[in-house]
Design a protein around this motif. Structure first.
Motif, PDB file in Angstrom:
ATOM      1  N   THR A  72       7.728  -6.093  -1.384  1.00  0.00           N
ATOM      2  CA  THR A  72       7.199  -4.851  -1.960  1.00  0.00           C
ATOM      3  C   THR A  72       8.080  -3.664  -1.562  1.00  0.00           C
ATOM      4  OG1 THR A  72       4.957  -5.727  -1.966  1.00  0.00           O
ATOM      5  CG2 THR A  72       5.174  -3.343  -2.020  1.00  0.00           C
ATOM      6  N   GLN A 125       1.827  -4.158  -6.649  1.00  0.00           N
ATOM      7  CA  GLN A 125       1.030  -5.277  -6.172  1.00  0.00           C
ATOM      8  C   GLN A 125      -0.426  -4.873  -6.244  1.00  0.00           C
ATOM      9  OE1 GLN A 125       2.319  -6.542  -2.321  1.00  0.00           O
ATOM     10  NE2 GLN A 125       1.141  -8.430  -2.382  1.00  0.00           N
ATOM     11  N   ASP A 146       5.519  -6.685  -9.232  1.00  0.00           N
ATOM     12  CA  ASP A 146       5.154  -7.161  -7.896  1.00  0.00           C
ATOM     13  C   ASP A 146       3.952  -8.090  -8.026  1.00  0.00           C
ATOM     14  OD1 ASP A 146       4.873  -7.529  -5.201  1.00  0.00           O
ATOM     15  OD2 ASP A 146       4.913  -5.396  -4.671  1.00  0.00           O
ATOM     16  N   GLU A 147       4.222  -9.354  -7.996  1.00  0.00           N
ATOM     17  CA  GLU A 147       3.194 -10.400  -8.136  1.00  0.00           C
ATOM     18  C   GLU A 147       2.323 -10.205  -9.383  1.00  0.00           C
ATOM     19  OE1 GLU A 147       1.248 -11.536  -4.539  1.00  0.00           O
ATOM     20  OE2 GLU A 147       2.960 -11.002  -3.297  1.00  0.00           O
TER      21      GLU A 147
HETATM   22 MG   LIG Z   1       4.032  -7.299  -1.311  1.00  0.00          MG
END
Ligand SMILES: [Mg+2]
Ligand SMILES: Nc1ncnc2c1ncn2[C@@H]1O[C@H](COP(=O)(O)OP(=O)(O)OP(=O)(O)O)[C@@H](O)[C@H]1O
Lengths: 260, 273
Positions: A45, A85, A167-168
Motif C-alpha cells: 500500500t 485498499q 490495491d487488492e
Molecule cells: Mg495494503
C-alpha cells in the motif's frame, strides 16, 4: 522501446518509526501490467501511496511522469486512478452511487469547473463497466461490501486515467465478480493501453495476466515475468514457508500436506 | 401578526436571522460530514474572547473576533493533520483556554458591559443597519466561496486522502473550510450568540442528515430547515418576548428530534433488524 513512466531509484519510504519500503529500484514502462505481491505489512500500500505523491521519499527518488513524487501536482494525480485498499466506510454518509463515481471527475475538472453532461456520461459508462448502472441513486451505504468495491473501481475509471493503481481490488468480492473485475482490468490494459499496478494476495488469479510480478517485503526481492518470480527459492525468502508451484496453482507446503 | 413587519428593526432582524440561518446550515453540512463539529464550538468561544478583548481595549469587535476565530481553527487544523493527539482533547483544551481568556478580559473591564453579553447570548432584535450590512456582505462571501468549491468540499468531507490522491488540492480546501467556519461563526455572533452559534451550525445539517442519502439533497434540506428555524425563532421571540438566540435554537432542536423520530434511515434499520 516503451517509455518509463514510473521510476523508483533507490527509494526509501517510511513513517516516523518504521521503514515501509527500503532501497527500491524499479522502472515501470508505459502500458505495462504489473502485479505486486508480498505478505501483510510488506509495503504494498505504501508503494501505491508513494506513486500518488502522498509520501516524501526518505532517501533516493521516485519519478512519475518525469516529475519527482514530492512535487507531483494535481493535474498529474488526476491521471492516476486509485482504488484504495478496502477500509471502513461510514455507512450513514449521505452519498449516492452516482455522486460517488462523479467524484472521480473532480480532479480532472479542476477547481472552477462544474461537472457537465459529458462528465455524467463518463461516470455512467464507468458504472456500466462494473455492472452497477442500475443502482445510480442507491445510497452507497446500503450496498454490500463487494458492490461498494465495484463503485470505487468505477470512480477510479471515471478519472479516465493513464495509470491505474489497484490495491487488492478483488478482496471481499464474490468469485464471479472477481473474474469480471479481472476481465475488465485485462481489457483496460489490452485495449485502452492503461498502465496497471495491481496489488493482490491472490497470486493464482493474476499470474497468467500480468506482464511482470514484483515481490516485496520492505525490500524488493524480485521483479520479472511470473515464471521467474514464482520459484520456490525466491518465494521462500519472503514468505518463509516452502511453496509448491504447479502448472496452475501455488500452494503452501503445510496446507498441501493437510489437504492431501 | 403582520403589522410587526412594518417596523424597521423587525425587518432587519428577520433578514439577519434568515441570512445567518442559511450560511450556518450550509457550512454545517460540511462541518458535520467532515467530523468537525467540535471545532465550531471551540471557534465560537475564541471569537467571543476576541470580542471581549476588543471592548476591553476599545477596538472594533469584529476584526478581533475574526483574528481569534481564525487563529483557533488554523491551530486546530494543524493539530488534526499532525494527528499527535486526539482532536477532541486538543480542541477541548483550546476551547476552555479561550473561554478563560474571555472571562479574564471581561473581569478586567470596569463595570458591566451589556453589549459584550449581547455577543454571548445573541440579540438579533437589536441588530443595527451597519451590523446587518456586515452580516450580509460576509455571508455572501462565505456562501459564494462554498458554492464555488462545493465539489471539492464534498470530496474532502467524504474522504480527504482519496480527494488528495485524485488530484484535488485537498489540504488547501481543508484550510479553506476551516477559514469559512471561523467567518461563519463571527457573522453569527451578534445574532445567535457565542454559546448558541454552534447549535445553528450543527442542528440543521444533522437534521438533514437524518432525512436523505444524497449529498445534494442534504444541503438543500439543511438550508430550508436553517432559514425556517431562524425566521420562526425571531417571530416567536418577538411574539412572546423571549430571548432570540434560545428561541431559534430550541425551535431547531425540536425539529431535530422530530426528524430523528421520522428518519427514513432509522426506519430502514428497524425493518432490517
Ligand atoms: Mg495494503
Ligand atoms: N499510517 C501509518 N503510520 C505508521 N506506520 C504505517 C502506516 N501505514 C503503514 N505503516 C507501516 O508500514 C509498513 C507497510 O505497510 P503497508 O500498509 O504498506 O503494507 P501492505 O503490504 O499494504 O500490507 P497488507 O497486505 O496488510 O495490506 C507496515 O509495517 C506498517 O505497520
Amino acid at each position: 522501446m516503451a517509455k518509463t513512466i514510473i521510476r523508483f531509484d533507490h527509494a526509501t519510504f517510511g513513517f516516523s518509526d518504521v521503514i515501509a519500503l527500503q532501497d527500491i529500484s524499479l522502472d515501470i514502462t508505459e502500458g505495462e501490467f504489473v502485479g505486486v505481491i508480498g505478505p501483510n505489512g510488506s509495503g504494498k500500500t505504501t508503494l501505491c501511496r508513494a506513486v500518488l505523491g502522498l509520501m516524501q521519499p526518505m532517501g533516493g527518488s521516485l519519478q512519475i511522469f518525469d516529475c519527482a513524487c514530492e512535487e507531483l501536482r494535481c493535474h498529474h494525480r488526476a491521471r492516476i486512478g486509485y482504488l484504495p485498499q478496502k477500509g471502513a466506510l461510514d455507512r450513514n454518509f449521505p452519498i449516492t452511487v452516482l455522486e460517488t463515481v462523479m467524484m472521480g471527475r473532480y480532479g480532472a475538472l479542476g477547481l472552477f469547473n462544474r461537472p457537465s453532461k459529458r462528465d455524467r456520461d463518463i461516470a455512467l459508462e464507468a458504472l456500466s463497466h462494473v455492472g452497477m448502472e442500475d443502482r445510480l441513486d442507491s445510497a452507497l451505504g446500503h450496498l454490500s461490501g463487494g458492490q461498494q468495491q465495484r463503485v470505487f473501481i468505477a470512480r477510479a475509471l471515471a478519472q479516465q486515467p493513464d495509470v491505474l493503481l489497484l490495491d487488492e481490488p478483488t478482496t471481499g468480492i464474490d468469485i464471479t465478480t472477481q473474474h469480471s473485475v479481472l476481465d475488465l482490468i485485462r481489457h483496460l490494459h489490452r485495449d485502452l493501453k492503461l498502465t496497471i499496478l495491481l496489488i493482490t494476495h491472490d497470486i493464482n488469479m493474476i499470474r497468467s495476466s500480468v506482464d511482470r510480478l514484483v515481490l516485496l517485503k520492505t525490500r524488493l526481492y524480485a521483479a520479472g515475468p511470473p515464471e521467474e518470480v514464482l520459484r520456490p527459492d525466491v518465494l521462500r525468502q519472503v514468505y518463509g514457508k516452502d511453496l509448491v508451484i504447479t502448472e496452475k496453482d501455488l500452494i503452501l507446503v503445510e496446507d498441501y500436506h493437510h489437504h492431501h | 401578526m403582520f403589522e410587526m413587519l412594518a417596523y424597521d428593526f423587525m425587518q432587519r432582524s428577520l433578514l439577519a436571522a434568515a441570512t445567518v440561518g442559511a450560511v450556518c446550515s450550509v457550512i454545517g453540512v460540511f462541518v458535520v460530514l467532515r467530523g468537525l463539529a467540535f471545532i465550531g464550538a471551540g471557534t465560537a468561544h475564541a471569537a467571543f474572547a476576541g470580542v471581549a478583548l476588543a471592548y476591553l481595549v476599545g477596538l472594533p469587535p469584529l476584526p478581533l473576533a475574526i483574528v481569534f476565530g481564525l487563529a483557533t481553527v488554523w491551530v486546530t487544523g494543524v493539530m488534526e493533520e499532525q494527528g499527535r493527539m486526539k482532536l477532541d482533547v486538543s480542541i477541548g483544551i483550546l476551547y476552555t483556554a479561550t473561554m478563560a481568556l474571555a472571562i479574564l478580559f471581561i473581569g478586567l473591564m470596569k463595570g458591566y458591559n451589556a453589549e459584550v453579553y449581547g455577543y454571548l447570548f445573541g440579540s438579533v432584535l437589536s441588530v443595527t443597519p451597519d451590523e446587518l450590512r456586515v452580516i450580509l456582505v460576509l455571508s455572501m462571501v462565505v456562501l459564494g466561496v462554498l458554492l464555488t468549491f462545493s465539489k471539492e468540499l464534498y470530496f474532502i468531507a467524504f474522504d480527504q486522502e482519496m480527494a488528495e490522491a485524485s488530484g484535488v488540492p485537498a489540504r488547501r480546501i481543508f484550510y479553506l473550510l476551516l477559514t469559512l467556519v471561523a467567518l461563519t461563526v463571527v457573522v453569527s455572533l451578534k445574532t445567535v450568540g457565542a454559546i448558541l452559534v454552534f447549535a445553528m451550525i450543527l442542528i440543521p445539517a444533522s437534521t438533514a442528515y437524518q432525512l436523505t442519502h444524497s449529498l445534494s439533497h442534504m444541503t438543500a434540506y439543511a438550508v430550508v430547515i436553517g432559514v425556517a428555524c431562524a425566521v420562526g425563532g425571531v417571530l416567536l421571540s418577538y411574539g412572546w418576548d423571549l430571548p432570540s438566540g434560545p428561541a431559534i435554537v430550541l425551535l431547531a432542536t425540536t425539529i431535530f428530534f422530530l426528524s430523528v423520530l421520522l428518519s427514513p434511515k432509522r426506519r430502514r434499520r428497524v425493518q432490517t433488524a
